[in-house]
Motif scaffolding. Structure first.
Motif, PDB file in Angstrom:
ATOM      1  N   GLY A 282     -12.077  -2.979  -7.272  1.00 46.49           N
ATOM      2  CA  GLY A 282     -11.375  -3.693  -6.621  1.00 46.49           C
ATOM      3  C   GLY A 282     -11.719  -4.817  -5.980  1.00 46.49           C
ATOM      4  O   GLY A 282     -10.850  -5.909  -5.827  1.00 46.49           O
ATOM      5  N   GLY A 283     -12.773  -4.526  -5.020  1.00 42.02           N
ATOM      6  CA  GLY A 283     -13.178  -5.552  -4.104  1.00 42.02           C
ATOM      7  C   GLY A 283     -13.649  -6.856  -5.036  1.00 42.02           C
ATOM      8  O   GLY A 283     -13.301  -7.915  -4.657  1.00 42.02           O
TER       9      GLY A 283
ATOM     10  N   THR B  17      -5.030  -0.968  -4.082  1.00 44.90           N
ATOM     11  CA  THR B  17      -5.145  -0.595  -2.557  1.00 44.90           C
ATOM     12  C   THR B  17      -6.462  -1.313  -2.186  1.00 44.90           C
ATOM     13  O   THR B  17      -6.512  -1.820  -1.041  1.00 44.90           O
ATOM     14  CB  THR B  17      -5.218   0.936  -2.598  1.00 44.90           C
ATOM     15  OG1 THR B  17      -6.216   1.671  -3.295  1.00 44.90           O
ATOM     16  CG2 THR B  17      -3.697   1.498  -2.738  1.00 44.90           C
ATOM     17  N   THR B  18      -7.673  -1.233  -3.021  1.00 46.65           N
ATOM     18  CA  THR B  18      -8.927  -1.756  -2.396  1.00 46.65           C
ATOM     19  C   THR B  18      -8.667  -3.413  -2.556  1.00 46.65           C
ATOM     20  O   THR B  18      -9.427  -3.966  -1.652  1.00 46.65           O
ATOM     21  CB  THR B  18     -10.042  -1.307  -3.408  1.00 46.65           C
ATOM     22  OG1 THR B  18     -10.201  -0.085  -3.440  1.00 46.65           O
ATOM     23  CG2 THR B  18     -11.309  -2.002  -2.896  1.00 46.65           C
TER      24      THR B  18
ATOM     25  N   ARG C 107      -1.971   4.337   3.876  1.00 49.09           N
ATOM     26  CA  ARG C 107      -2.277   4.776   2.439  1.00 49.09           C
ATOM     27  C   ARG C 107      -2.165   6.429   2.644  1.00 49.09           C
ATOM     28  O   ARG C 107      -1.693   7.257   1.279  1.00 49.09           O
ATOM     29  CB  ARG C 107      -3.871   4.600   1.956  1.00 49.09           C
ATOM     30  CG  ARG C 107      -4.297   5.016   0.805  1.00 49.09           C
ATOM     31  CD  ARG C 107      -5.697   4.466   0.362  1.00 49.09           C
ATOM     32  NE  ARG C 107      -6.050   5.008  -1.116  1.00 49.09           N
ATOM     33  CZ  ARG C 107      -7.004   4.507  -1.565  1.00 49.09           C
ATOM     34  NH1 ARG C 107      -7.926   3.414  -0.808  1.00 49.09           N
ATOM     35  NH2 ARG C 107      -7.281   4.760  -2.919  1.00 49.09           N
TER      36      ARG C 107
ATOM     37  N   THR D 240      -7.779  -2.811   9.079  1.00 52.28           N
ATOM     38  CA  THR D 240      -7.939  -1.739   7.736  1.00 52.28           C
ATOM     39  C   THR D 240      -7.598  -0.365   8.236  1.00 52.28           C
ATOM     40  O   THR D 240      -7.102   0.593   7.346  1.00 52.28           O
ATOM     41  CB  THR D 240      -9.521  -1.921   7.563  1.00 52.28           C
ATOM     42  OG1 THR D 240     -10.073  -1.956   8.793  1.00 52.28           O
ATOM     43  CG2 THR D 240      -9.857  -3.074   7.026  1.00 52.28           C
TER      44      THR D 240
ATOM     45  N   ASP E  51     -12.780   1.845  -6.772  1.00 53.13           N
ATOM     46  CA  ASP E  51     -13.239   1.257  -5.160  1.00 53.13           C
ATOM     47  C   ASP E  51     -14.090  -0.151  -5.330  1.00 53.13           C
ATOM     48  O   ASP E  51     -13.841  -1.039  -4.534  1.00 53.13           O
ATOM     49  CB  ASP E  51     -13.911   2.189  -4.318  1.00 53.13           C
ATOM     50  CG  ASP E  51     -12.786   3.471  -4.080  1.00 53.13           C
ATOM     51  OD1 ASP E  51     -11.520   3.088  -4.119  1.00 53.13           O
ATOM     52  OD2 ASP E  51     -13.164   4.690  -3.868  1.00 53.13           O
ATOM     53  N   SER E  52     -15.219   0.137  -6.098  1.00 48.87           N
ATOM     54  CA  SER E  52     -16.011  -1.121  -6.087  1.00 48.87           C
ATOM     55  C   SER E  52     -15.544  -2.451  -6.978  1.00 48.87           C
ATOM     56  O   SER E  52     -15.391  -3.511  -6.651  1.00 48.87           O
ATOM     57  CB  SER E  52     -17.587  -0.777  -6.661  1.00 48.87           C
ATOM     58  OG  SER E  52     -17.264  -0.278  -7.985  1.00 48.87           O
TER      59      SER E  52
ATOM     60  N   THR F 156       0.917  -1.078  -0.075  1.00 50.96           N
ATOM     61  CA  THR F 156       0.185  -0.032   0.118  1.00 50.96           C
ATOM     62  C   THR F 156       0.737   1.350   0.066  1.00 50.96           C
ATOM     63  O   THR F 156       0.554   2.252  -0.620  1.00 50.96           O
ATOM     64  CB  THR F 156      -0.685  -0.031   1.185  1.00 50.96           C
ATOM     65  OG1 THR F 156      -1.806  -1.199   1.237  1.00 50.96           O
ATOM     66  CG2 THR F 156      -1.837   1.436   1.111  1.00 50.96           C
TER      67      THR F 156
ATOM     68  N   GLY G 174      -6.383   2.362  -7.584  1.00 45.54           N
ATOM     69  CA  GLY G 174      -7.417   2.330  -6.802  1.00 45.54           C
ATOM     70  C   GLY G 174      -7.871   0.833  -6.556  1.00 45.54           C
ATOM     71  O   GLY G 174      -8.170   0.206  -5.350  1.00 45.54           O
TER      72      GLY G 174
ATOM     73  N   LEU H 115      -7.036  -3.966   0.876  1.00 41.42           N
ATOM     74  CA  LEU H 115      -7.913  -3.856   1.871  1.00 41.42           C
ATOM     75  C   LEU H 115      -8.933  -5.017   2.053  1.00 41.42           C
ATOM     76  O   LEU H 115      -8.924  -5.495   2.976  1.00 41.42           O
ATOM     77  CB  LEU H 115      -8.701  -2.312   1.628  1.00 41.42           C
ATOM     78  CG  LEU H 115      -9.222  -1.783   2.923  1.00 41.42           C
ATOM     79  CD1 LEU H 115      -8.006  -1.366   3.762  1.00 41.42           C
ATOM     80  CD2 LEU H 115     -10.025  -0.589   2.415  1.00 41.42           C
TER      81      LEU H 115
END
Length: 460
Positions: A327-328, A379-380, A406, A399, A324-325, A275, A376, A383
């Motif tokens: 990445g998960g 890093t996501t 970060r 987290t 962000d979405s 990160t 993005g 996480l």
């Protein structure tokens, strides 16, 4: 009586809407600085390294305040602490709106930085007053509006600064925050505080804050003042001493602010290092691209106004929000390691390409989109991967450590980029930008080495 005790008061759409609009205003206030950094440098007569500190002051405060806000919310109630924080944010926004010089503006940014704590406090409120399904929808709305506020701030910073003045960039979102805080206070019921098992680790809070602030102030001093080696070593010793004291306090604390044992776990250690590396490269880009857009069009640069810079940066902001979405989802489907490798390759290749191709505005826009999205999702994914690797009871601690890492990475990258540009004098040369892009690409490529060195069988 038991039923009355277990049934929390319900909140309606108006309360959720007020929280969402408040998040929108906070996101706008947070983001107005990025496209306006070149303008602020000209108006205040400061260097690129000092301009980077304006944005970093907010980030550093946010990193310190986020975990503190959660603890205070549990102890005193989320609604009460949220109102406290919004009072501080409003004071910071108003102070920045009348700032006559850099020190006053920095103080305003430091006070505004506590806004990061508003998100976990909002989550506390909706969890206490809504069902599980409603809570998930409400959290998604608040986060989406906070991200949307960031896009709004990026877009309107230029028109406001050019039609009124840069002071109004801070004033208008602050007025909205004050108004929406009053609405939330009226609509949101008081949530009962939880009974804490231990006292808040205030020594750890103070030492962590002092360490981060000393680190950032040391960075801007080292990169901007041309200090002799002994002075630089002295600053390093001060930061190291504060960090050592913080570690000693946290190891002895009954309920430490940060559980340092988490860092000893391979998955956590690898995630923190990755990160940090990824966000250092990202921070350099966030600082250098607006500077290059604003540079006078004399063989390089585009002479862009603050409004134009905001428009140029908008596609990258949208890409970062989408990542962000994604990445998960990508981490669950392909694994964090694969996502990190792909993101790193894209980031490094883009940075190296920028070193050669940066003569057209669209090249910089495309590069910002690729880098923002790649960083993005990386890093996501880290996480999400860490949250599912550690014990359930340690998810919040793990987290939080990554969030702090970060923030530090972005801050370090911004200062490094500012230092490279400042090395060329008051007006950075084209070669300074080329050097910055190459260094950023090399830093991003370090992620591949970290992933390669990760022991087999250890989840990143």
């Amino acid at each position: 009586m038991a039923t009355l005790l277990t049934a929390p008061p319900r909140i309606g759409r108006q309360s959720i809407g007020a929280l969402g609009v408040l998040a929108l205003a906070l996101g706008a206030l947070q983001s107005v600085v990025e496209p306006a950094v070149p303008l602020l440098q000209r108006e205040l007569g400061v260097s690129p390294a000092e301009g980077a500190l304006v944005a970093n002051a907010l980030l550093v405060t946010g990193a310190v305040v986020a975990p503190i806000a959660g603890k205070l919310g549990d102890r005193y109630g989320g609604r009460r602490v949220l109102i406290w924080l919004m009072t501080v944010v409003s004071a910071g926004g108003l102070l920045a709106s009348v700032a006559p010089n850099l020190p006053v503006l920095l103080l305003g940014q430091v006070l505004q930085g506590v806004m990061v704590g508003a998100l976990p406090l909002s989550f506390i409120l909706v969890r206490k007053h809504l069902s599980t399904g409603q809570t998930q929808a409400a959290i998604g709305l608040v986060v989406a509006l906070f991200t949307g506020g960031g896009m709004v701030g990026t877009l309107v910073a230029g028109p406001i600064a050019e039609s009124l003045s840069w002071h109004w960039m801070f004033a208008l979102p602050t007025f909205a925050i004050i108004a929406m805080t009053a609405v939330v206070t009226r609509l949101m019921p008081q949530d009962p505080p939880a009974q804490p098992d231990h006292r808040i680790d205030w020594p750890g809070v103070v030492l962590l804050s002092a360490t981060l602030l000393a680190l950032m102030l040391g960075l801007v001093t080292v990169t901007n003042a041309g200090l002799p080696p002994l002075a630089i070593a002295g600053i390093g010793l001060v930061v190291a001493a504060l960090a050592t004291c913080w570690v000693l306090v946290e190891r002895r604390a009954v309920a430490p602010m940060v559980d340092l044992r988490m860092l000893a776990k391979p998955a956590m250690w690898n995630a923190c290092v990755l990160t940090l590396v990824i966000t250092i490269s990202l921070g350099m880009v966030l600082l250098m691209l607006p500077q290059l857009f604003a540079a006078e069009a004399d063989g390089y640069g585009f002479g862009a106004s603050t409004t134009d810079i905001g428009l140029f940066l908008m596609p990258g902001a949208i890409a970062g929000a989408l990542s962000d979405s994604v990445g998960g989802i990508a981490a669950r489907r392909f694994g964090p390691r694969a996502v990190i490798v792909v993101g790193t390759v894209v980031t490094a290749a883009t940075m190296f390409a920028l070193a050669s191709w940066h003569t057209e505005a669209w090249q910089l826009v495309v590069a910002k989109v690729l880098i923002a999205f790649a960083a993005g999702i990386g890093t996501t994914a880290l996480l999400a991967g860490t949250a599912t690797t550690v014990d359930a009871k340690d998810t919040g601690i793990a987290t939080s450590l990554l969030v702090v890492t970060r923030v530090i990475g972005v801050a370090l990258g911004s200062q490094l980029g500012g230092a490279i540009l400042a090395a060329g004098g008051d007006r950075p040369t084209e070669s300074a930008y080329v050097t910055g892009f190459v260094v950023a690409g090399a830093v991003a490529a370090l992620s591949l080495i970290v992933v390669r060195l990760t022991k087999k069988g250890t989840r990143v």
